[in-house]
Design a protein around this motif. Structure first.
Motif, PDB file in Angstrom:
ATOM      1  N   ARG A 126       0.901  -1.242   0.016  1.00 39.50           N
ATOM      2  CA  ARG A 126      -0.044  -0.017   0.106  1.00 39.50           C
ATOM      3  C   ARG A 126       0.802   1.153  -0.017  1.00 39.50           C
ATOM      4  N   ALA A 127       0.455   2.178  -0.876  1.00 41.49           N
ATOM      5  CA  ALA A 127       1.242   3.452  -0.892  1.00 41.49           C
ATOM      6  C   ALA A 127       0.017   4.580  -1.005  1.00 41.49           C
ATOM      7  N   GLU A 128      -0.038   5.158   0.221  1.00 42.65           N
ATOM      8  CA  GLU A 128      -1.131   6.081   0.478  1.00 42.65           C
ATOM      9  C   GLU A 128      -0.541   7.254   0.981  1.00 42.65           C
ATOM     10  N   GLY A 129      -0.521   8.365   0.379  1.00 42.88           N
ATOM     11  CA  GLY A 129       0.200   9.958   0.610  1.00 42.88           C
ATOM     12  C   GLY A 129       1.554   9.459   0.617  1.00 42.88           C
ATOM     13  N   SER A 130       2.104   9.867   1.770  1.00 45.10           N
ATOM     14  CA  SER A 130       3.478   9.615   2.094  1.00 45.10           C
ATOM     15  C   SER A 130       3.926   8.402   2.793  1.00 45.10           C
ATOM     16  N   TYR A 131       3.127   7.622   2.881  1.00 43.90           N
ATOM     17  CA  TYR A 131       3.239   6.234   3.543  1.00 43.90           C
ATOM     18  C   TYR A 131       3.421   5.157   2.622  1.00 43.90           C
ATOM     19  N   LEU A 132       4.251   4.098   2.957  1.00 47.40           N
ATOM     20  CA  LEU A 132       4.466   3.034   2.162  1.00 47.40           C
ATOM     21  C   LEU A 132       4.642   1.734   3.084  1.00 47.40           C
ATOM     22  N   ASN A 133       3.855   0.827   2.773  1.00 45.09           N
ATOM     23  CA  ASN A 133       3.436  -0.369   3.611  1.00 45.09           C
ATOM     24  C   ASN A 133       3.676  -1.650   2.956  1.00 45.09           C
ATOM     25  N   ILE A 134       4.245  -2.589   3.077  1.00 51.13           N
ATOM     26  CA  ILE A 134       4.447  -3.856   2.443  1.00 51.13           C
ATOM     27  C   ILE A 134       4.739  -4.860   3.135  1.00 51.13           C
ATOM     28  N   ARG A 135       4.130  -6.124   2.812  1.00 55.67           N
ATOM     29  CA  ARG A 135       4.425  -7.159   3.606  1.00 55.67           C
ATOM     30  C   ARG A 135       4.529  -8.333   2.814  1.00 55.67           C
ATOM     31  N   ALA A 136       5.401  -9.226   3.180  1.00 51.02           N
ATOM     32  CA  ALA A 136       5.737 -10.315   2.443  1.00 51.02           C
ATOM     33  C   ALA A 136       6.114 -11.659   3.270  1.00 51.02           C
ATOM     34  N   ALA A 137       5.348 -12.521   3.703  1.00 48.02           N
ATOM     35  CA  ALA A 137       5.800 -13.499   4.580  1.00 48.02           C
ATOM     36  C   ALA A 137       6.963 -14.204   4.575  1.00 48.02           C
ATOM     37  N   ILE A 147      16.040  -3.257   5.949  1.00 50.93           N
ATOM     38  CA  ILE A 147      15.772  -4.124   7.369  1.00 50.93           C
ATOM     39  C   ILE A 147      15.761  -5.376   7.118  1.00 50.93           C
ATOM     40  N   GLU A 148      16.115  -6.098   8.181  1.00 56.59           N
ATOM     41  CA  GLU A 148      15.653  -7.566   8.354  1.00 56.59           C
ATOM     42  C   GLU A 148      14.512  -8.205   8.877  1.00 56.59           C
ATOM     43  N   ASN A 149      13.501  -7.821   7.899  1.00 52.10           N
ATOM     44  CA  ASN A 149      12.240  -8.011   8.626  1.00 52.10           C
ATOM     45  C   ASN A 149      11.360  -8.473   7.272  1.00 52.10           C
ATOM     46  N   ASN A 150      10.061  -8.967   7.419  1.00 53.35           N
ATOM     47  CA  ASN A 150       9.076  -9.263   6.263  1.00 53.35           C
ATOM     48  C   ASN A 150       8.199  -8.289   6.259  1.00 53.35           C
ATOM     49  N   GLU A 151       8.043  -7.134   6.894  1.00 52.56           N
ATOM     50  CA  GLU A 151       7.242  -6.003   6.712  1.00 52.56           C
ATOM     51  C   GLU A 151       8.093  -4.814   6.846  1.00 52.56           C
ATOM     52  N   LEU A 152       7.434  -3.728   5.935  1.00 54.89           N
ATOM     53  CA  LEU A 152       7.952  -2.561   5.836  1.00 54.89           C
ATOM     54  C   LEU A 152       6.884  -1.308   6.104  1.00 54.89           C
ATOM     55  N   VAL A 170      11.047  -1.170  -3.964  1.00 53.87           N
ATOM     56  CA  VAL A 170      11.271  -2.093  -3.087  1.00 53.87           C
ATOM     57  C   VAL A 170      11.740  -3.427  -3.618  1.00 53.87           C
ATOM     58  N   GLU A 171      13.047  -3.574  -2.984  1.00 54.64           N
ATOM     59  CA  GLU A 171      13.454  -5.159  -3.262  1.00 54.64           C
ATOM     60  C   GLU A 171      13.438  -5.843  -1.917  1.00 54.64           C
ATOM     61  N   LEU A 172      12.711  -7.292  -2.300  1.00 52.09           N
ATOM     62  CA  LEU A 172      12.717  -7.979  -1.011  1.00 52.09           C
ATOM     63  C   LEU A 172      13.211  -9.244  -1.257  1.00 52.09           C
ATOM     64  N   TRP A 173      14.009 -10.000  -0.181  1.00 54.21           N
ATOM     65  CA  TRP A 173      14.895 -10.884  -0.316  1.00 54.21           C
ATOM     66  C   TRP A 173      14.446 -12.058   0.596  1.00 54.21           C
ATOM     67  N   GLY A 174      14.453 -13.336  -0.129  1.00 58.47           N
ATOM     68  CA  GLY A 174      13.846 -14.409   0.701  1.00 58.47           C
ATOM     69  C   GLY A 174      14.922 -15.350   0.687  1.00 58.47           C
ATOM     70  N   GLU A 175      14.425 -16.708   1.175  1.00 57.27           N
ATOM     71  CA  GLU A 175      15.401 -17.876   1.140  1.00 57.27           C
ATOM     72  C   GLU A 175      16.083 -18.052   0.148  1.00 57.27           C
ATOM     73  N   GLY A 176      17.384 -18.412   0.056  1.00 55.79           N
ATOM     74  CA  GLY A 176      18.282 -18.828  -1.076  1.00 55.79           C
ATOM     75  C   GLY A 176      18.480 -17.989  -2.125  1.00 55.79           C
TER      76      GLY A 176
END
Length: 134
Positions: free
Chosen positions: A65-76, A94-99, A114-120
């Motif tokens: 979600r990108a709303e106004g000046s906020y960006l939220n992203i989740r990838a389990a 960040i070392e997390n699955n949510e931003l 956004v670049e999201l990195w996972g296993e392997g």
């Protein structure tokens, strides 16, 4: 990133570079068609042209979600998230699955992606989110 920094809106696609047997289904694009629309060839083309998709080699974006000046992203299945701005500079890692990020009021960034990195070394990449236009 050079084109985006210059104000040219371009989308990033994931595609397989198949040279050997088995070099398929390694990268793909996930299209977001609004729930109110029927999924059909035209709705997919419309979403691609609007940049409503992300590229992946295995990380699945559950919500963005990108709303106004906020960006939220989740990838389990993400382990690390990088936030990229103008000229390809990494402005946050960040070392997390949510931003959950708020663009600073004094920001001069044209875009974020956004670049999201996972296993392997699996990854997902969002399309650019335009912050400021000339």
């Amino acid at each position: 990133d050079m084109l985006l920094t210059r104000g040219k809106i371009v989308w990033g696609f994931a595609n397989d570079d198949s040279h050997h047997e088995g070099d398929t289904a390694l990268a793909w694009n996930v299209v977001q068609v609004p729930e109110t629309q029927d999924v059909n060839p035209q709705s997919i083309i419309d979403a691609l042209q609007a940049g409503q998709f992300y590229a992946s080699t295995g990380v699945v974006i559950d919500d963005i979600r990108a709303e106004g000046s906020y960006l939220n992203i989740r990838a389990a299945n993400a382990k690390r998230i990088n936030l990229i701005a103008d000229r390809g500079q990494r402005v946050l890692q960040i070392e997390n699955n949510e931003l959950h990020f708020r663009v600073p009021d004094d920001s001069s960034w044209r875009y974020l992606r956004v670049e999201l990195w996972g296993e392997g070394e699996t990854q997902a990449w969002t399309q650019p989110i335009i912050v400021k236009q000339d």
